[in-house]
Scaffold this motif. Structure first.
Motif, PDB file in Angstrom:
ATOM      1  N   THR A 181       0.839  -1.206   0.000  1.00 59.58           N
ATOM      2  CA  THR A 181       0.000   0.000   0.000  1.00 59.58           C
ATOM      3  C   THR A 181       0.872   1.254   0.000  1.00 59.58           C
ATOM      4  N   ALA A 239       2.182   1.879  -3.473  1.00 57.73           N
ATOM      5  CA  ALA A 239       1.142   2.467  -4.320  1.00 57.73           C
ATOM      6  C   ALA A 239       0.921   3.924  -3.965  1.00 57.73           C
ATOM      7  N   ASN A 283       1.471   7.281  -6.249  1.00 56.41           N
ATOM      8  CA  ASN A 283       0.347   8.207  -6.441  1.00 56.41           C
ATOM      9  C   ASN A 283       0.740   9.624  -6.060  1.00 56.41           C
TER      10      ASN A 283
END
Length: 823
Positions: free
Chosen positions: A408, A411, A415
């Motif tokens: 996570t 990611a 982002n």
């Protein structure tokens, strides 16, 4: 005769009942012991109470409800979803129980000591103890019981013994006890404490009573409490769990469970509030910086206007200023977001705990992907924090969460990088547009240019300040609107006593009191190899049981006596031989003269006893009877018949005596004559198998109605084989509790190999009052005749009246049962 292998074996329920009924006193003793043990166990066992509470855990997997009144989309971050089973584990977690125990103040336990039948019973006192102990936690031993006896309102006696046994025996430990004053500091072996009376003290009820107090080690106390907690779903379809706790004090159990569930509820709320507080703290930091800049800009603007007495600018300047202010506002918003992105990247790079991170939406960031990733990461960190309370660091569950956190974060980093790039492009565009407006402003008069610059700086700080204050208000509202994810449905309440379960214990004692004697009797019979009852014979061989000779106490006391008293017509022993005589009359009934050969598997089973008494009872009927002693190895004793040992059969067979010389008259009856064994020969088997022996038998059959041969044990030596083969009746003697069951199998094999005929069995030395023989007998054989015989006398054998009362009860019951059966 052979048994039918296809014959269905039936179970004689009545026989089984009587079999165990004979040992009724075993059952009485076993039941008395078992029920006594159960009584004292119930009396002295510490009473344990159970309490229950129900808690609603909001869990989407179980259909849990969502928190009502969601304020703004970004506030979804403050209500993370948790797994039902994780929450159940948290309810039993060490940290939560430790917090609860510390808050309850149960670090010291108090007990009341009671005595019953010389035994000690310890009962917990909760809240209403007559005294309390005050101490420094570092100066008192843990988990050591201190024994105290209240002497008066001012004094108490404390035991100084080093073991628990002396602590309960004040009279024997007088030298190890000490009288102390309440409030006085007690010091011993490096530790110290003082005892103080409470408002619960009552001189009438507490003086002279013994108590124990014990300072518990927190770790062991927490482990003890955790082991007594049970958390289970109420049913599979809802997310309501039932929390159960067991303790020796009902009120303590209720207080602990209420405090535990309250701490659990508010612990989750505190975690949610912490996220909102982090957001407010970040905004406050930005507001502090902006406030200073705003104050300086406002002061500069006021000073410029006062100095140049300029309150307004021209229309063209105002239009340029308005456009520039709008671009500056957009730029300020982008710069605030840029700071948040940098702050977020710093958290990822330094691997900080995301439970302290505030929501992107709180800063006005509407990127759904970013908000979702931060929310997921915060939830994962929260879940990991809770699971670490109940799981080891290297457990598979924590490893799985760590892997999920790592993916996570990757990611999220990607982002944020993309968002920062987009934000920089937007800021570059804003800077370019602002630069064009600034070029046009430079063409204005100097005063207006300076005025616009100062006004622009003020408006920029003012817009930033207002934006931050708006977001802070929203975060404050979110904090105020937070409610716990979970809810207490039912507070703790007692649900009964866990132990001791008195009725269950009495029932178990009752069952054990019945089962234990049955098991002992069954195992005793199972491992027994001796013949105990008639069924042991009839279930193995098909030979008829034509005699049951009761135990005779006089003969046991004097082993030299073999002949019973036939003058006593009511004697069970004499009646049993009359029954045997009657049964013999139905066997080989077509023979005028009958030779009855008596043998057994081994010595001391009653061959000689049966031979002389059977011969005597036959002679009493006027039958000319001869007792022939064919045991040439160990000649039997016939002293009761008043005959000489020599000359006898052996002397005749070696032609040392004539027939008329070896036949001796008996003093018992004129119809009874005897041939003894005579001199012991070196070759008994050859003599008994000789032609002269065959000739002797043929001669004797012409003179006597019955020839009773007293043979050697067939299970030891084969001397008697020829006599058994030439006999009209073979009577095999077995003795209760003495003869092995295997001897019956031997008899069965012998009957086939030697082609023996008319084999019958007589059971000797039967203790009727304690066996199955005293109830009913029925002798039958395959000749179409039968003879029944039963005992109903006051005593079962001569001069023996033991178990008289039991015998009367059993006899009366048997008589009534037989009458009912006949009807």
């Amino acid at each position: 005769m052979t048994q039918n292998p296809y014959q269905e074996e039936t179970i004689d329920i009545k026989a089984i009942i009587f079999k165990y009924l004979r040992y009724w006193y075993w059952f009485v003793i076993a039941l008395a012991i078992a029920l006594t043990v159960a009584y004292f166990y119930n009396k002295f066992s510490e009473t344990v109470y159970r309490t229950n509470a129900t808690v609603l855990i909001r869990d989407d997997r179980k259909g849990g409800v969502h928190r009502p009144g969601q304020f703004m989309g970004e506030l979804d971050l403050f209500s993370p979803r948790h797994n039902l089973y994780n929450e159940m584990a948290i309810l039993k977690s060490h940290s939560l129980v430790n917090t609860t125990v510390q808050e309850m103040g149960v670090k010291t336990s108090y007990y009341n000591i009671g005595r019953l039948v010389g035994e000690i019973r310890k009962t917990e006192i909760y809240k209403n103890t007559p005294f309390i102990a005050k101490f420094d936690a570092d100066k008192v031993p843990k988990n050591k019981p201190f024994n105290v006896k209240i002497v008066s309102q001012d004094k108490y006696e404390i035991d100084l013994g080093g073991n628990n046994n002396s602590l309960f025996n004040w009279s024997s430990s007088a030298n190890n006890s000490k009288i102390m004053q309440f409030g006085e500091e007690y010091k011993h072996n490096g530790y110290s404490f003082s005892l103080h009376l409470t408002d619960n003290y009552n001189p009438d009820s507490h003086n002279g009573r013994e108590y124990i107090f014990e300072v518990n080690r927190i770790e062991s106390l927490v482990s003890q409490y955790r082991s007594k907690i049970s958390v289970e779903p109420l049913n599979p379809d809802v997310s309501i769990v039932q929390v159960t706790f067991e303790a020796t004090s009902a009120q303590r159990a209720i207080d602990f469970l209420n405090r535990l569930t309250e701490n659990y509820i508010y612990e989750g709320l505190d975690a949610k509030n912490q996220i909102a507080l982090n957001t407010i703290r970040f905004i406050d930091e930005q507001i502090d910086v902006t406030t200073d800049s705003l104050y300086l800009a406002e002061s500069s603007l006021q000073e410029f206007r006062t100095k140049h007495q300029l309150m307004d600018i021209s229309y063209q300047a105002n239009q340029l200023y308005t456009d520039l202010a709008e671009l500056d506002k957009k730029k300020a918003t982008k710069e605030v977001k840029a700071k948040y992105y940098d702050h977020l990247l710093e958290y990822i790079k330094e691997d900080k705990d995301f439970t302290e991170m505030h929501a992107p939406s709180a800063m006005g960031i509407k990127d759904n992907t970013l908000n979702q990733l931060v929310s997921e990461l915060t939830s994962l960190y929260t879940k990991r924090s809770r699971l670490s309370m109940t799981s080891r660091e290297k457990s598979p569950t924590l490893r799985a969460i760590d892997n999920e956190i790592k993916s996570t974060k990757n990611a999220l980093r990607e982002n944020i990088t993309n968002i920062i790039q987009s934000n920089e492009i937007a800021l570059a565009d804003l800077r370019q547009r602002i630069g064009k407006l600034e070029s046009r402003i430079n063409m204005l008069p100097r005063t207006e240019r300076e005025m616009i610059g100062i006004q622009r700086k003020f408006n920029l700080n003012d817009a930033t300040y207002n934006y931050l204050m708006e977001k802070r208000a929203e975060a404050g509202i979110a904090l105020a609107s937070n409610i716990p994810d979970n809810e207490i449905i039912d507070s703790a309440r007692g649900s009964g006593i866990v132990s001791p379960k008195k009725n269950r214990n009495y029932f178990i004692a009752l069952v054990l009191g019945m089962v234990f004697p049955i098991g002992v009797i069954y195992l005793r019979d199972f491992f027994n190899t001796k013949i105990l009852e008639k069924k042991d014979v009839t279930s193995t061989v098909d030979f008829p049981v034509i005699g049951v000779i009761p135990h005779i106490k006089k003969l046991v006391k004097n082993k030299k006596i073999n002949l019973i008293n036939y003058n006593d017509s009511k004697s069970p022993a004499s009646e049993s031989f009359r029954a045997l005589r009657a049964n013999l009359s139905f066997m080989a009934s077509d023979k005028k003269s009958k030779m009855v050969s008596i043998t057994s598997s081994k010595s001391e089973e009653g061959k000689t006893f049966t031979a002389i008494n059977l011969a005597t009872v036959l002679a009493l009927t006027g039958k000319k009877t001869l007792v022939l002693s064919a045991d040439l190895r160990k000649p039997p004793n016939y002293n009761e018949l008043d005959v000489n040992k020599e000359p006898g059969l052996a002397n005749y067979l070696i032609e040392k005596a004539k027939l008329e010389d070896i036949i001796q008259e008996s003093s018992q009856n004129d119809n009874l004559q005897v041939i003894t064994s005579g001199t012991i020969p070196p070759n008994p088997s050859e003599l008994l198998e000789s032609d002269k022996m065959k000739e002797l038998v043929e001669q004797l059959k012409t003179k006597y109605d019955y020839i009773i041969t007293d043979n050697t044990p067939i299970g030891i030596v084969p001397d008697a084989i020829n006599l058994l083969k030439n006999s009209e009746i073979v009577l095999f003697i077995v003795r209760q509790k003495y003869t092995d069951k295997s001897s019956l199998e031997f008899l069965k094999d012998l009957s086939h190999k030697a082609n023996l005929k008319n084999i019958a069995i007589s059971i000797n030395d039967v203790k009727i009052a304690r066996s199955g023989y005293g109830y009913s007998y029925s002798y039958s054989y395959g000749y179409g005749y039968g003879y029944g015989y039963g005992y109903g006398h006051k005593t079962y054998y001569e001069d023996n009246n033991e178990d008289g009362k039991t015998s009367k009860i059993i006899n009366n019951f048997t008589k009534n049962l037989n009458k009912f059966r006949k009807k």
